[in-house]
Write an enzyme that holds these catalytic residues in place. Structure first.
Site, PDB file in Angstrom:
ATOM      1  N   GLU A  44      72.907 -43.189  -0.954  1.00  0.00           N
ATOM      2  CA  GLU A  44      72.525 -42.376   0.212  1.00  0.00           C
ATOM      3  C   GLU A  44      71.524 -41.336  -0.279  1.00  0.00           C
ATOM      4  O   GLU A  44      71.838 -40.563  -1.193  1.00  0.00           O
ATOM      5  CB  GLU A  44      73.767 -41.734   0.829  1.00  0.00           C
ATOM      6  CG  GLU A  44      74.744 -42.764   1.386  1.00  0.00           C
ATOM      7  CD  GLU A  44      74.101 -43.705   2.377  1.00  0.00           C
ATOM      8  OE1 GLU A  44      73.527 -43.238   3.369  1.00  0.00           O
ATOM      9  OE2 GLU A  44      74.144 -44.932   2.160  1.00  0.00           O
ATOM     10  N   CYS A  64      70.691 -32.863   3.652  1.00  0.00           N
ATOM     11  CA  CYS A  64      69.857 -34.064   3.801  1.00  0.00           C
ATOM     12  C   CYS A  64      69.489 -34.264   5.266  1.00  0.00           C
ATOM     13  O   CYS A  64      68.464 -34.832   5.588  1.00  0.00           O
ATOM     14  CB  CYS A  64      70.580 -35.280   3.264  1.00  0.00           C
ATOM     15  SG  CYS A  64      72.188 -35.497   4.018  1.00  0.00           S
TER      16      CYS A  64
END
Ligand code: NAP
Length: 516
Positions: A284, A318
């Site tokens: 990720e 993020c």
């Protein structure tokens, strides 16, 4: 709708007992500051000569030293996990769940202390730290639910043979989390691995090793047998490649930057001597998230959502918004609204310990990187607010709004991972969507609009793993907004879900002919 699941509730720090509990936790950890923390391999605590120094980003105070792992000890950790796998993989699901339930209780009991370490080590404020802790609890509780379901095996069509299709664990995993969610992401990686019967070697970020240690210490108390969860802080460049390439590593669970994620993915694809499987990689990675504001949007609401998405935790999520794409007829009004909010935030910038809305960025390297992007931004557009930075006491960067940015500008394309918002002007909704999608990433996105046609169009055409309407792009809640990105944002693993756990399981089909 999923039944039998309730998300953990964040603490309300306006309640005096909660505030008092946090203050006591800070007092407690103050006494502990400066300590040495060991590696944990096969249940043994090992102190090494070489140390990682944990530094508070808000004050540059040294919080502690953590033993740094070398390749020899990293090898020992993998062998330990490999040995423990032989028994742990045969332990009943119920027993594994018991360990996770005890961990939930322990995390809850030590909640404020964990929050206090998180505030000091990663520069979060209290709410951000407690939100992260809740995310960890939600991961645990969701995985308890999913493993019970997965343990029933796959539904098959009727046959006259005795057939079964069961999920089984796959082996030794390596967990490599980033510093920005040092508790919840490490905890989610470790627990998803071990609840599915695998064993794990955790390599925390070198910026946040104490929070990680505190978590692994609680895992020991929760009763996970020696070797099931191993802890090897160490530099990514010294032991990172080694543990990824190790022939006994079965899977790698990584969250972090695109550069490191791609490197891991490439390295894991190479078959080492003695390796008997294709390694699985969950990676990720970063984002360059956009929020579109069209002419029908409630501008105050849009500005509030965008300021929150761009500047909370100093833009170091993020999922943070770093591009506001705004229709030309509301552009100036939108900029004025967002600038007012940034100005308000600037006045409330300080250490997370004081529980202010905006804190420091994580370290000197991040500070230098973000400030160099601000200098690029000055050339590529006009600074509407902020643009100043100061590292005399901690690593502080003002919330910065840059207007008149064009789609090809560097600050409209590169992940900055700091409090810098580029505001781009567009003439149509189609152009806005085109710019939003014109990135190598695909993590989060949001649209502020009251136009149903725009909502419909964005639902099909805005290519991101997590799409929102009329709300911020951050703050995904487990099992409400399963999280994970497209394209270079990652493998779209969607943490917290039943599907996520299947990354760490094999499906074994067994058939017996009963007429024999
Ligand atoms: P990073 O620099 O990529 O580091 C992530 C982890 O990888 C750290 O533990 C690091 O260890 C380790 N590492 C470095 N080199 C390695 C190697 N060669 N082999 C194995 N491991 C290695 O990222 P970060 O600065 O910690 O985190 C920020 C990034 O994470 C941003 O790009 C952000 O968008 C992304 N992120 C993504 C998500 C998501 O869910 N998509 C969530 C959070 C953050 P050291 O610390 O020792 O170098």
């Amino acid at each position: 709708m999923l039944k039998n699941f309730t998300n953990a509730l964040e603490l309300d720090f306006t309640i005096s007992s909660n505030k008092e509990a946090m203050l006591q936790a800070f007092a407690k950890i103050d006494v502990e500051k400066g300590q040495d923390y060991p590696l944990i391999i096969g249940g043994k605590k090992i102190y090494t000569e070489e140390k990682i120094t944990s530094v508070a980003p808000a004050t540059k105070e040294i919080l502690g030293k953590v033993s740094s792992c070398n390749q020899e000890l990293a090898n020992e950790a993998i062998l330990s996990a490999h040995e423990a796998f032989k028994t742990w993989s045969k332990v009943s699901v119920e027993e594994r769940i018991c360990c996770v339930r005890r961990l939930v209780d322990l995390m809850d009991k030590n909640r404020c202390e964990l929050n206090a370490w998180s505030v000091e080590e990663s520069g979060k404020n209290w709410g951000e730290a407690d939100g992260e802790l809740c995310e960890a609890l939600d991961f645990f509780n969701s995985y308890i639910l999913h493993i019970q379901d997965l343990n029933k095996g796959l539904d098959l069509v009727y046959s006259e043979e005795a057939t079964k299709c069961m999920y089984i664990p796959i082996g030794v995993g390596v967990a490599v989390p980033p510093w920005n969610f040092p508790l919840s992401l490490l905890a989610g990686m470790a627990v998803s691995a071990v609840i599915t019967g695998n064993t794990i070697v955790c390599k925390p970020s070198s910026d946040t090793p104490i929070v990680a240690y505190k978590f692994v210490e609680l895992c020991e108390k929760a009763g996970f047998p020696a070797g099931v969860i191993n802890f090897i802080p160490g530099s990514g460049s010294v032991i990172g490649d080694f543990i990824v390439k190790h022939p006994l590593t079965r899977f790698v669970n990584f969250t972090g930057s695109k550069e490191v994620g791609l490197r891991i993915n490439k390295m894991a694809a190479e078959v080492a001597e003695g390796q008997r499987w294709i390694k699985r990689v969950v990676a990720e990675m970063g984002g360059k998230n956009a929020i579109i504001v069209d002419s029908t949007a409630d501008l105050k609401r849009a500005a509030a959502g965008i300021a929150n998405s761009a500047f909370s935790f100093q833009g170091q999520k993020c999922s943070a918004c770093s591009r506001a794409i705004v229709m030309s007829d509301v552009y100036d009004d939108f900029v004025a609204e967002v600038v007012a909010l940034a100005a308000d935030l600037k006045n409330q910038q300080g250490s997370g310990r004081e529980n202010l809305p905006m804190g420091p960025v994580i370290n000197k390297a991040a500070y230098e990187n973000i400030s160099s992007y601000i200098e690029v931004a000055r050339k590529e557009g006009n600074i509407a607010f902020g643009g100043n930075y100061d590292d005399s006491e901690g690593f502080y960067i003002e919330p910065t709004v840059v207007r008149d940015i064009t789609r090809n500008a560097r600050i409209a394309n590169e992940e900055i991972f700091g409090p810098v918002l580029a505001v781009i002007k567009v003439e149509s909704f189609d152009e806005a969507l085109d710019i939003a999608n014109d990135t190598e990433y695909g993590l989060t996105g949001s649209v502020y609009t009251e136009d149903r046609n725009h909502i419909q169009k964005a639902k099909t055409d805005f290519h991101v793993g997590n799409l929102y309407f009329n709300r911020k792009s951050t703050g995904a809640v487990v099992l409400q907004h399963p999280f994970g990105g497209f394209n270079m944002s990652g493998t779209d693993a969607k943490t917290g879900t039943r599907d996520y756990l299947t990354n760490f399981l094999n499906l074994k089909s067994v058939c017996e002919d009963l007429t024999y």
